[in-house]
Design a protein around this motif. Sequence first.
Motif, PDB file in Angstrom:
ATOM      1  N   ARG A 163      -1.472   3.895 -14.945  1.00 43.59           N
ATOM      2  CA  ARG A 163      -2.609   3.643 -15.827  1.00 43.59           C
ATOM      3  C   ARG A 163      -2.390   4.313 -17.179  1.00 43.59           C
ATOM      4  O   ARG A 163      -1.873   5.417 -17.277  1.00 43.59           O
ATOM      5  CB  ARG A 163      -3.907   4.152 -15.211  1.00 43.59           C
ATOM      6  CG  ARG A 163      -4.229   3.513 -13.892  1.00 43.59           C
ATOM      7  CD  ARG A 163      -4.669   2.092 -14.068  1.00 43.59           C
ATOM      8  NE  ARG A 163      -4.923   1.473 -12.769  1.00 43.59           N
ATOM      9  CZ  ARG A 163      -4.505   0.285 -12.446  1.00 43.59           C
ATOM     10  NH1 ARG A 163      -3.830  -0.422 -13.295  1.00 43.59           N
ATOM     11  NH2 ARG A 163      -4.772  -0.230 -11.271  1.00 43.59           N
ATOM     12  N   THR A 166       5.561   2.702 -18.135  1.00 40.87           N
ATOM     13  CA  THR A 166       5.411   1.605 -17.178  1.00 40.87           C
ATOM     14  C   THR A 166       5.648   0.263 -17.845  1.00 40.87           C
ATOM     15  O   THR A 166       6.262  -0.631 -17.266  1.00 40.87           O
ATOM     16  CB  THR A 166       4.007   1.638 -16.553  1.00 40.87           C
ATOM     17  OG1 THR A 166       3.784   2.924 -15.977  1.00 40.87           O
ATOM     18  CG2 THR A 166       3.854   0.580 -15.496  1.00 40.87           C
ATOM     19  N   ASN A 207       2.829   1.416  -3.721  1.00 35.41           N
ATOM     20  CA  ASN A 207       2.067   1.171  -4.948  1.00 35.41           C
ATOM     21  C   ASN A 207       2.189   2.366  -5.888  1.00 35.41           C
ATOM     22  O   ASN A 207       2.090   3.521  -5.469  1.00 35.41           O
ATOM     23  CB  ASN A 207       0.597   0.913  -4.613  1.00 35.41           C
ATOM     24  CG  ASN A 207      -0.195   0.471  -5.818  1.00 35.41           C
ATOM     25  OD1 ASN A 207       0.339  -0.092  -6.754  1.00 35.41           O
ATOM     26  ND2 ASN A 207      -1.479   0.740  -5.783  1.00 35.41           N
ATOM     27  N   GLN A 208       2.403   2.080  -7.168  1.00 36.61           N
ATOM     28  CA  GLN A 208       2.523   3.127  -8.182  1.00 36.61           C
ATOM     29  C   GLN A 208       1.123   3.450  -8.708  1.00 36.61           C
ATOM     30  O   GLN A 208       0.469   2.608  -9.295  1.00 36.61           O
ATOM     31  CB  GLN A 208       3.410   2.643  -9.336  1.00 36.61           C
ATOM     32  CG  GLN A 208       4.810   2.257  -8.919  1.00 36.61           C
ATOM     33  CD  GLN A 208       5.612   3.459  -8.469  1.00 36.61           C
ATOM     34  OE1 GLN A 208       5.529   4.524  -9.060  1.00 36.61           O
ATOM     35  NE2 GLN A 208       6.378   3.291  -7.408  1.00 36.61           N
ATOM     36  N   ASP A 209       0.674   4.670  -8.487  1.00 35.54           N
ATOM     37  CA  ASP A 209      -0.673   5.052  -8.904  1.00 35.54           C
ATOM     38  C   ASP A 209      -0.708   5.631 -10.317  1.00 35.54           C
ATOM     39  O   ASP A 209      -1.745   5.620 -10.963  1.00 35.54           O
ATOM     40  CB  ASP A 209      -1.256   6.080  -7.928  1.00 35.54           C
ATOM     41  CG  ASP A 209      -1.468   5.488  -6.546  1.00 35.54           C
ATOM     42  OD1 ASP A 209      -1.788   4.287  -6.470  1.00 35.54           O
ATOM     43  OD2 ASP A 209      -1.315   6.216  -5.550  1.00 35.54           O
ATOM     44  N   SER A 210       0.412   6.138 -10.804  1.00 39.02           N
ATOM     45  CA  SER A 210       0.427   6.810 -12.108  1.00 39.02           C
ATOM     46  C   SER A 210       0.767   5.862 -13.247  1.00 39.02           C
ATOM     47  O   SER A 210       1.327   6.275 -14.251  1.00 39.02           O
ATOM     48  CB  SER A 210       1.440   7.959 -12.070  1.00 39.02           C
ATOM     49  OG  SER A 210       2.734   7.439 -11.814  1.00 39.02           O
ATOM     50  N   GLU A 246       0.818  -1.211   0.000  1.00 43.47           N
ATOM     51  CA  GLU A 246       0.000   0.000   0.000  1.00 43.47           C
ATOM     52  C   GLU A 246       0.853   1.264   0.000  1.00 43.47           C
ATOM     53  O   GLU A 246       0.478   2.274  -0.598  1.00 43.47           O
ATOM     54  CB  GLU A 246      -0.945  -0.013   1.201  1.00 43.47           C
ATOM     55  CG  GLU A 246      -2.054  -1.037   1.055  1.00 43.47           C
ATOM     56  CD  GLU A 246      -2.945  -1.129   2.272  1.00 43.47           C
ATOM     57  OE1 GLU A 246      -2.620  -0.504   3.309  1.00 43.47           O
ATOM     58  OE2 GLU A 246      -3.960  -1.836   2.189  1.00 43.47           O
ATOM     59  N   PHE A 293      -0.754  -4.997  -7.413  1.00 43.36           N
ATOM     60  CA  PHE A 293      -0.007  -3.782  -7.083  1.00 43.36           C
ATOM     61  C   PHE A 293       1.233  -3.735  -7.954  1.00 43.36           C
ATOM     62  O   PHE A 293       1.861  -4.764  -8.198  1.00 43.36           O
ATOM     63  CB  PHE A 293       0.424  -3.780  -5.612  1.00 43.36           C
ATOM     64  CG  PHE A 293      -0.714  -3.801  -4.626  1.00 43.36           C
ATOM     65  CD1 PHE A 293      -1.239  -2.620  -4.140  1.00 43.36           C
ATOM     66  CD2 PHE A 293      -1.261  -4.994  -4.197  1.00 43.36           C
ATOM     67  CE1 PHE A 293      -2.276  -2.629  -3.232  1.00 43.36           C
ATOM     68  CE2 PHE A 293      -2.292  -5.020  -3.286  1.00 43.36           C
ATOM     69  CZ  PHE A 293      -2.807  -3.834  -2.810  1.00 43.36           C
ATOM     70  N   GLN A 305      -5.879  -8.473  -5.327  1.00 45.12           N
ATOM     71  CA  GLN A 305      -5.641  -7.138  -5.884  1.00 45.12           C
ATOM     72  C   GLN A 305      -4.183  -7.042  -6.327  1.00 45.12           C
ATOM     73  O   GLN A 305      -3.275  -7.471  -5.618  1.00 45.12           O
ATOM     74  CB  GLN A 305      -5.938  -6.067  -4.828  1.00 45.12           C
ATOM     75  CG  GLN A 305      -5.861  -4.668  -5.349  1.00 45.12           C
ATOM     76  CD  GLN A 305      -6.216  -3.652  -4.269  1.00 45.12           C
ATOM     77  OE1 GLN A 305      -6.536  -3.994  -3.157  1.00 45.12           O
ATOM     78  NE2 GLN A 305      -6.137  -2.389  -4.626  1.00 45.12           N
TER      79      GLN A 305
END
Length: 179
Positions: free
Chosen positions: A92, A114, A87-90, A84, A133, A131
């Motif tokens: 997408r 990515t 985690n790489q959020d960018s 958590e 990550f 899930q």
Amino acid sequence: MGSLQDQLLQAGLTTSHKAKVAKSEKRKQQKKPKKGATSNPSDLQKHIQQTKLEQQKKAEELNQARQGELKQREQVARVKQILEHHNQDSIRGERTFNFTYENKVKELDVNEQTQKALSGGRLAICVLEGQFFVLEDEPARKVAEVDEKYIVFHVEPEDKGKDADDPYADFEVPDDLVW
């Protein structure tokens, strides 16, 4: 007044011979060991020690099972915290990155940067509770130290040195070729 035996003799309801036989039977009954009891006290001590050892063994097994369960929970909590936090959020994007998980092909929508980082080994895909990550290399290695089962996809970076036995060493793979 005498005993019941004496009273029965005086009343003529029994004979002295029957009284003696009854008395000796009574004495024999009192001398007989009780059922389940041992006549030797050392046998009793051995039985008590054996019972204690069995109880200790059961208690140790229970304790080990509890310790293992507690360790498992600690591992999951540690992995969850790492996943958590790192985690790489960018990630997408419009490209689809395919990887296998539990003998099935899974897809992850990522951007071009990515995708290159995943195939180059700079990023890794981890799973926890169904899930996925995406982590950088260093946190992924920390997760792998805890347990390898959380790492779904991680390419080990290859050394760029050319192999002397490789017959295709002179041929470069085009950059625009997307797998």
